[in-house]
Design an enzyme around this catalytic site. Structure first.
Site, mmCIF file in Angstrom:
data_model
loop_
_atom_site.group_PDB
_atom_site.id
_atom_site.type_symbol
_atom_site.label_atom_id
_atom_site.label_comp_id
_atom_site.label_asym_id
_atom_site.label_seq_id
_atom_site.Cartn_x
_atom_site.Cartn_y
_atom_site.Cartn_z
ATOM 1 N N GLU A 1 0.808 -1.223 0.000
ATOM 2 C CA GLU A 1 0.000 0.000 0.000
ATOM 3 C C GLU A 1 0.840 1.272 0.000
ATOM 4 O OE1 GLU A 1 -2.713 -0.473 3.270
ATOM 5 O OE2 GLU A 1 -3.871 -1.991 2.200
ATOM 6 N N LYS B 1 5.661 -1.141 2.015
ATOM 7 C CA LYS B 1 5.009 -1.442 3.296
ATOM 8 C C LYS B 1 5.097 -2.935 3.606
ATOM 9 C CE LYS B 1 0.545 -0.946 5.646
ATOM 10 N NZ LYS B 1 -0.895 -0.738 5.475
HETATM 11 C C1 BGC Z 1 -2.454 -4.245 5.102
HETATM 12 C C2 BGC Z 1 -3.440 -5.018 4.270
HETATM 13 C C3 BGC Z 1 -4.313 -5.859 5.172
HETATM 14 C C4 BGC Z 1 -4.972 -5.018 6.233
HETATM 15 C C5 BGC Z 1 -5.776 -5.818 7.212
HETATM 16 C C6 BGC Z 1 -3.202 -3.445 6.145
HETATM 17 O O1 BGC Z 1 -2.308 -2.786 6.965
HETATM 18 O O2 BGC Z 1 -1.688 -3.382 4.317
HETATM 19 O O3 BGC Z 1 -2.754 -5.842 3.359
HETATM 20 O O4 BGC Z 1 -5.274 -6.508 4.411
HETATM 21 O O5 BGC Z 1 -3.977 -4.329 6.939
HETATM 22 O O6 BGC Z 1 -4.987 -6.747 7.871
#
Ligand code: BGC
Length: 796
Positions: free
Chosen positions: A508, A620
């Site tokens: 992300e 990330k």
């Molecule tokens: C992550 C996602 C994940 C979400 C819930 C986020 O911080 O980047 O990949 O699906 O958390 O666990």
């Protein structure tokens, strides 16, 4: 990069134990973390690990999976197609409170003089047990022993056995068994996007409240989502001490207060039963009736029956799922081995608690241990949890995939809204509607569609459940393949290759990019599998094929178009570095200044504007590295190593979904030192609070990832070509022996990876062929055991 353990409780108060998470002294500073760690749940109902007295507490919470309230998402600036409705799991009626007063003095942990304190999450029995010896200011010694369970067998039921004995005196004792609704639990910090937003005002509106003898029923409903909740408690008291009781209730509160003339050494045994029923269609009266039926049944069975069924359920779970680690020197007392074993079981136990009875719902990112991420379901389920469930509890895996199928109508509608063909599953949701308020790190994560199909394929391969594929899976495959075919295009700029632009991959920190390699590789699988299944049905199951055509208006030419798109899928490659760039612009980005980023500025998302992050080369969570694990066969070993060496230093691990995957690839590429360090970070994510936010709930995806790290990473397991194969990896100086079971096509296999040999045992079933390194090994009921040597140094 690795974060380090943040929680360092003194080991004498938190002794290592293989089957229990033990707390031997009350430490208020770990209150919030322990509420999460000692939470109980069954996938339907969850209760944070607050003491029976109802406090002290950081964030008390009782959750029902899928029970949410909605609110409009307010954007400062609107745009077409933004998600409109937020959904947040509700903190429902807290029914577990039992307050104790001795000679009118309340038992309150922070003030109490404790002669003994032992609280433990008993992972063998599936209970939270507590034993306390309290000395009152007047010198009376009070033994308090309790056992709490949230039943796996009766998913609407929880119970507490609570026994008080005044050891050395007579005393006047009051035990007040209470329940309360609308207690505000969301300590939402509006600056942390990971936490749930608090609702202004009351969330649960009173519908009914009544008592019948020692039974109290409170019924509430949410306003907008139109859920109704009936919560009933009943209380059985056994004691030879004389007692009386009073019952009181209001719309939000219920209380049965027992006044007992306690005699020395004479136990007062309270059993409290708690029942929850929820519905979006039943009336309050109906739901209260259901709660009472359930209550009548469990009360007639009694606590011992509930406990026995819980233990039986747990035995069965561990039989199918336990991953055991043993030191070669057979030194069972070695603390580090016990700690690792404890952490493994802790992770597996919490996955069970998050998913076991998640029927008609998904699994929230935090399970039912906290309200963070609003109780939403993400790709975490399919990519991180389903492998474990598929190989140990295939029934749960099937339920979760069936739940995705139920979302198909909303996914079709969402695709239409965004001008796509096919179906587009929501990035985060409870109801099936997209609920991500930030599209760049939400809706843009189209990869979730391929992730779900990836999990489907793995499930079908491992279980042989072709009826699921025929009745549900094929339809999802058609609609997701359509989405990809529609989303991508043949780009002249990329030599006519099939490109997918404007998406966000798992990482992300690089949002809305072109040709995210993970997305393209996973979409390719999705397209291929869809074409393959459609062709298979056409040839072998004409009725099923016709019904599929009927349900999806499938055109004969579509499967050919999917195959063409898959065969021409653009997969970025950089000739100079000989790696797979994460996306078209990744290598063009200015490197992040890691050296001058202080440790306390992680996770970056809490300290930097997204633009500052997006324009830099910083990651990330595992992205290409994850693709290398999931689609390992598509990437040659040498390239895996180069990719890992390139991406590892750029990966912050700001998401807990990263370490487990990095451990697997480190193991596969032969960096066992790193594999162990990442593996430990994943394993201890919650027990040692590696991410610093365990107070907000368990990291369920990482927990599933620890199983993958042990089996796929260290066990060298592969399952991509229709046969289970193993190429174990181990560190030369490690002395541990790893043993784990797998259910494959209804048969149970157990694998033990020793120092230089691997043992395969067919525990249940007729015949199974597995591959050990390059050799096929046949196991049969008559010859269930095979032992093979492990070769070292190979990377796969
Ligand atoms: C992550 C996602 C994940 C979400 C819930 C986020 O911080 O980047 O990949 O699906 O958390 O666990």
């Amino acid at each position: 990069m690795l974060h380090h353990e943040r929680l360092r409780p003194p080991s004498h108060d938190y002794p290592a134990d293989e089957w229990n998470v033990v707390e031997n002294a009350f430490h208020p500073e770990f209150l919030a973390q322990l509420e999460t760690m000692l939470a109980l749940g069954n996938g339907y109902l969850g209760m944070r690990g607050c003491p029976e007295e109802g406090g002290p507490k950081a964030e008390n919470g009782t959750f029902i999976n899928g029970f949410y309230e909605t609110r409009p998402i307010i954007y400062g600036e609107e745009a077409y197609g933004f998600a409109k409705t937020g959904q947040t799991i509700c903190n429902v009626t807290d029914s577990k409170i039992i307050k104790l007063f001795v000679d009118d003095e309340p038992f309150w942990l922070p003030d109490a003089h404790l002669l003994n304190y032992d609280r433990r999450l008993n992972m063998k029995a599936g209970t939270l047990d507590r034993e306390i010896l309290w000395e009152t200011p007047s010198g009376k010694q009070v033994s308090i022993r309790s056992r709490r369970l949230v039943s796996f067998v009766n998913r609407h039921v929880a119970a507490i056995s609570y026994c008080v004995t005044i050891l050395n005196a007579q005393a006047s004792v009051v035990i007040s068994s209470e329940m309360t609704a609308n207690e505000h639990g969301t300590g939402g910090n509006e600056d942390d996007p990971r936490l749930a937003r608090a609702f202004p005002g009351r969330v649960l509106h009173q519908r009914a409240s009544y008592s019948k003898d020692r039974r109290i029923v409170l019924c509430h409903a949410t306003e907008k989502s139109r859920f109704t909740l009936a919560c009933a408690t009943d209380n059985a008291l056994e004691s030879s001490c004389p007692y009386s009781y009073k019952v009181a209730h209001t719309g939000d509160f219920g209380q049965v207060a027992f006044t007992i003339e306690a005699q020395p050494g004479c136990p007062i045994q309270l059993t409290k039963y708690m029942v929850y029923h929820t519905s979006q269609t039943a009336s309050s009266e109906q739901l209260c009736g259901r709660a009472e039926w359930t209550m009548d049944r469990v009360m007639s069975q009694g606590f011992q029956t509930l406990l026995a069924s819980q233990e039986h359920y747990m035995d069965d779970f561990w039989h199918r799922s336990d991953v055991r680690i043993r030191d070669i020197r057979e030194d069972r007392t070695k603390r580090s081995t016990i700690e690792v074993q404890q952490a493994i079981r802790f992770n597996l136990f919490h996955i069970l608690q998050a998913s076991a009875r998640a029927e008609d719902t998904g699994v929230a990112a935090k399970g039912l241990t906290g309200q963070a991420y609003e109780g939403h379901y993400f790709w975490d389920t399919e990519i991180y949890l389903l492998p474990f469930l598929t190989y140990t509890s295939p029934r749960i895996a099937r339920n979760l995939l069936a739940f995705r199928y139920k979302m198909l109508p909303q996914a079709r509608a969402r695709a239409k809204e965004l001008g796509h063909r096919g179906a587009m599953f929501p990035w985060r949701t409870i109801s099936g509607e997209e609920a991500s308020a930030y599209y760049a790190a939400g809706t843009a994560q189209y990869h979730i569609n391929a992730d779900i199909m990836y999990a489907l394929r793995k499930y079908v391969q491992a279980t042989g459940d072709e009826s699921f594929l025929r009745d549900y899976g094929a339809e999802m495959l058609v609609e997701t393949a359509r989405l990809w075919a529609d989303l991508g295009f043949y780009s002249d700029a990329k030599g006519g290759k099939f490109c997918i632009n404007g998406v966000t991959g798992p990482d992300e920190y690089n949002a809305v990019v072109n040709n995210n390699a993970y997305t393209n590789l996973m979409a390719r699988e999705n397209l291929r599998y869809a074409a393959q299944v459609v062709e298979f049905l056409r040839k072998t199951e004409p009725d099923a094929y016709n019904s599929l055509v009927h349900k999806t208006a499938l055109e004969p030419s579509e499967a050919t178009a999917w195959t063409r798109a898959a065969e021409n899928m653009y997969v970025p490659y950089d000739e100079k570095l000989e790696i797979i760039p994460q996306d078209d612009s990744f290598l063009n980005r200015e490197p992040w200044d890691f050296q001058n980023t202080p440790r306390d500025r992680y996770p970056l998302l809490l300290f930097y504007h997204p633009l500052n992050i997006y324009r830099k080369r910083v990651i990330k969570q595992a992205d290409v590295v994850l693709a290398m694990f999931l689609l390992g066969d598509a990437i040659p070993p040498k390239m895996k190593k180069r990719n890992f060496d390139f991406y590892d230093p750029l990966t912050t691990g700001d998401s807990s979904l990263s370490s487990c995957v990095e451990a697997i690839i480190a193991a596969q590429t032969g960096d066992m030192d790193k594999a162990i360090r990442y593996g430990m970070a994943a394993l201890l994510m919650d027990l040692a609070d590696v991410g610093g936010n365990v107070k907000d709930g368990c990291h369920i995806a990482s927990m599933g990832g620890t199983w993958m790290m042990l089996t796929y990473g260290f066990g060298g397991m592969r399952d991509s070509d229709g046969m289970l194969s193993f190429w174990p990896r181990r560190a030369p100086e490690e002395n541990a022996i790893l043993r784990f079971p797998l259910i494959y096509r209804g048969q149970m296999l157990e694998i033990e990876i020793g120092l230089d040999k691997v043992e395969y045992v067919l525990r249940e079933g007729e015949r199974l062929v597995v591959r050990h390194e390059m050799e096929e090994v046949e196991l049969t009921r008559e010859n269930p055991l095979a032992v093979r040597p492990v070769s070292r140094g190979l990377t796969i």
